[in-house]
Design a protein around this motif. Structure first.
Motif, PDB file in Angstrom:
ATOM      1  N   ARG A 130       0.813  -1.216   0.000  1.00 52.54           N
ATOM      2  CA  ARG A 130       0.000   0.000   0.000  1.00 52.54           C
ATOM      3  C   ARG A 130       0.850   1.271   0.000  1.00 52.54           C
ATOM      4  N   ALA A 131       2.191   1.121   0.052  1.00 54.91           N
ATOM      5  CA  ALA A 131       3.067   2.293   0.034  1.00 54.91           C
ATOM      6  C   ALA A 131       4.384   1.914  -0.642  1.00 54.91           C
ATOM      7  N   VAL A 132       5.012   2.926  -1.222  1.00 56.00           N
ATOM      8  CA  VAL A 132       6.337   2.779  -1.829  1.00 56.00           C
ATOM      9  C   VAL A 132       7.277   3.727  -1.111  1.00 56.00           C
ATOM     10  N   GLU A 133       8.464   3.233  -0.814  1.00 59.29           N
ATOM     11  CA  GLU A 133       9.519   4.076  -0.275  1.00 59.29           C
ATOM     12  C   GLU A 133      10.759   3.931  -1.142  1.00 59.29           C
ATOM     13  N   THR A 134      11.552   4.969  -1.164  1.00 57.87           N
ATOM     14  CA  THR A 134      12.860   4.940  -1.813  1.00 57.87           C
ATOM     15  C   THR A 134      13.683   6.037  -1.170  1.00 57.87           C
ATOM     16  N   THR A 135      14.976   6.044  -1.453  1.00 52.80           N
ATOM     17  CA  THR A 135      15.785   7.178  -1.030  1.00 52.80           C
ATOM     18  C   THR A 135      16.430   7.787  -2.262  1.00 52.80           C
ATOM     19  N   VAL A 136      16.567   9.108  -2.210  1.00 51.27           N
ATOM     20  CA  VAL A 136      17.109   9.861  -3.332  1.00 51.27           C
ATOM     21  C   VAL A 136      18.075  10.900  -2.757  1.00 51.27           C
ATOM     22  N   THR A 137      19.233  11.037  -3.378  1.00 51.23           N
ATOM     23  CA  THR A 137      20.149  12.091  -2.958  1.00 51.23           C
ATOM     24  C   THR A 137      19.678  13.421  -3.554  1.00 51.23           C
ATOM     25  N   PRO A 138      19.978  14.527  -2.887  1.00 47.54           N
ATOM     26  CA  PRO A 138      19.478  15.831  -3.355  1.00 47.54           C
ATOM     27  C   PRO A 138      19.889  16.199  -4.776  1.00 47.54           C
ATOM     28  N   ASP A 139      20.995  15.659  -5.288  1.00 48.13           N
ATOM     29  CA  ASP A 139      21.442  16.020  -6.637  1.00 48.13           C
ATOM     30  C   ASP A 139      20.858  15.132  -7.732  1.00 48.13           C
ATOM     31  N   ASN A 140      20.014  14.162  -7.384  1.00 47.91           N
ATOM     32  CA  ASN A 140      19.492  13.213  -8.372  1.00 47.91           C
ATOM     33  C   ASN A 140      18.124  13.695  -8.876  1.00 47.91           C
ATOM     34  N   ALA A 141      18.156  14.653  -9.788  1.00 48.18           N
ATOM     35  CA  ALA A 141      16.925  15.250 -10.322  1.00 48.18           C
ATOM     36  C   ALA A 141      16.079  14.226 -11.073  1.00 48.18           C
ATOM     37  N   ALA A 142      16.706  13.299 -11.783  1.00 51.30           N
ATOM     38  CA  ALA A 142      15.947  12.303 -12.548  1.00 51.30           C
ATOM     39  C   ALA A 142      15.115  11.417 -11.620  1.00 51.30           C
ATOM     40  N   GLU A 194      20.730  10.865   2.236  1.00 49.56           N
ATOM     41  CA  GLU A 194      19.711  10.080   1.537  1.00 49.56           C
ATOM     42  C   GLU A 194      18.353  10.540   2.063  1.00 49.56           C
ATOM     43  N   VAL A 195      17.541  11.053   1.151  1.00 50.21           N
ATOM     44  CA  VAL A 195      16.219  11.566   1.500  1.00 50.21           C
ATOM     45  C   VAL A 195      15.192  10.468   1.243  1.00 50.21           C
ATOM     46  N   LEU A 196      14.423  10.141   2.271  1.00 49.23           N
ATOM     47  CA  LEU A 196      13.380   9.125   2.165  1.00 49.23           C
ATOM     48  C   LEU A 196      12.151   9.720   1.508  1.00 49.23           C
ATOM     49  N   TYR A 197      11.716   9.105   0.411  1.00 49.22           N
ATOM     50  CA  TYR A 197      10.457   9.454  -0.247  1.00 49.22           C
ATOM     51  C   TYR A 197       9.459   8.366   0.141  1.00 49.22           C
ATOM     52  N   ARG A 198       8.332   8.772   0.674  1.00 50.06           N
ATOM     53  CA  ARG A 198       7.269   7.822   1.007  1.00 50.06           C
ATOM     54  C   ARG A 198       6.041   8.218   0.202  1.00 50.06           C
ATOM     55  N   ILE A 199       5.532   7.261  -0.555  1.00 55.66           N
ATOM     56  CA  ILE A 199       4.377   7.493  -1.425  1.00 55.66           C
ATOM     57  C   ILE A 199       3.266   6.524  -1.013  1.00 55.66           C
ATOM     58  N   GLY A 200       2.140   7.073  -0.653  1.00 55.55           N
ATOM     59  CA  GLY A 200       1.035   6.219  -0.284  1.00 55.55           C
ATOM     60  C   GLY A 200       0.073   6.942   0.642  1.00 55.55           C
ATOM     61  N   PRO A 201      -1.074   6.384   0.822  1.00 57.03           N
ATOM     62  CA  PRO A 201      -1.422   5.023   0.445  1.00 57.03           C
ATOM     63  C   PRO A 201      -1.719   4.887  -1.052  1.00 57.03           C
ATOM     64  N   LEU A 202      -1.409   3.704  -1.569  1.00 62.06           N
ATOM     65  CA  LEU A 202      -1.694   3.370  -2.958  1.00 62.06           C
ATOM     66  C   LEU A 202      -3.017   2.624  -3.013  1.00 62.06           C
ATOM     67  N   ALA A 203      -3.719   2.787  -4.097  1.00 64.58           N
ATOM     68  CA  ALA A 203      -4.967   2.052  -4.312  1.00 64.58           C
ATOM     69  C   ALA A 203      -4.640   0.588  -4.587  1.00 64.58           C
ATOM     70  N   PRO A 204      -5.482  -0.315  -4.116  1.00 57.35           N
ATOM     71  CA  PRO A 204      -5.266  -1.727  -4.450  1.00 57.35           C
ATOM     72  C   PRO A 204      -5.326  -1.936  -5.957  1.00 57.35           C
ATOM     73  N   ALA A 205      -4.569  -2.909  -6.428  1.00 56.62           N
ATOM     74  CA  ALA A 205      -4.575  -3.230  -7.867  1.00 56.62           C
ATOM     75  C   ALA A 205      -5.879  -3.913  -8.226  1.00 56.62           C
TER      76      ALA A 205
END
Length: 180
Positions: A117-129, A164-175
């Motif tokens: 129901r959620a996605v996490e990742t880490t991104v460094t501040p210089d990683n615009a892509a 490393e910046v934690l990105y948390r996305i959610g809640p996600l809709a069930p598939a």
């Protein structure tokens, strides 16, 4: 809520699949050639393709050769959260939406099969892509996105590592029930 028709299409001539141990060397090369990702040992990519294939994805060309990948895992104490470890696409395949299509496909599979129901990742501040990839994913899936520093630069043993910046996305809709 994201309808199935809102998901991105994979570029023509490519297929998405779970990685196999035989893909480990190619995935390692793609990560190395990205010149952005922290390169793990080649052995770790072989193990990843064996032990975390159900939470990872590889894009293959018409000859079955990996041209992109996502490695991920469900967090042991938070199993409804998919942590995306690395995303990479071969240089010649960039700019065609492959990373976003892979992310959509993997999360659709994980929400359907694993109840993620959620996605996490880490991104460094210089990683615009990567920032654009995950921000557009959250927008496309109409899910909130929060950011906070997970690991300060001082936590890393090597000099010059960014936080490393934690990105948390959610809640996600069930598939949908018909998710592959």
């Amino acid at each position: 809520m994201t309808a199935a028709h809102d998901l991105l299409e994979i570029p023509e001539g490519l297929t998405l699949d779970s990685p196999r141990p035989g893909d480990g060397a190619a995935i390692w090369r793609i990560a190395r050639d990205s010149r952005v990702l922290d390169l793990n040992s080649s052995y770790s990519y072989l193990l990843w393709c064996r032990d975390y294939a159900h939470t990872s994805l590889v894009a293959r060309d018409a000859d079955g050769v990996p041209v992109g990948f996502i490695t991920g895992y469900t967090r042991p104490r938070v199993p409804r959260t998919l942590l995306i470890w690395q995303v990479a696409v071969d240089h010649g395949r960039r700019g065609h939406g492959l990373a976003a299509a892979m992310l959509d496909a993997l999360t659709r599979r994980a929400t359907g099969e694993l109840g993620v129901r959620a996605v996490e990742t880490t991104v460094t501040p210089d990683n615009a892509a990567s920032d654009r990839l995950f921000a557009s994913f959250a927008e496309r899936h109409r899910a909130p996105l929060t950011r906070e520093v997970l690991f300060e630069a001082a936590a890393f043993p090597e000099r010059g590592h960014q936080p490393e910046v934690l990105y948390r996305i959610g809640p996600l809709a069930p598939a949908p029930a018909s998710a592959p």
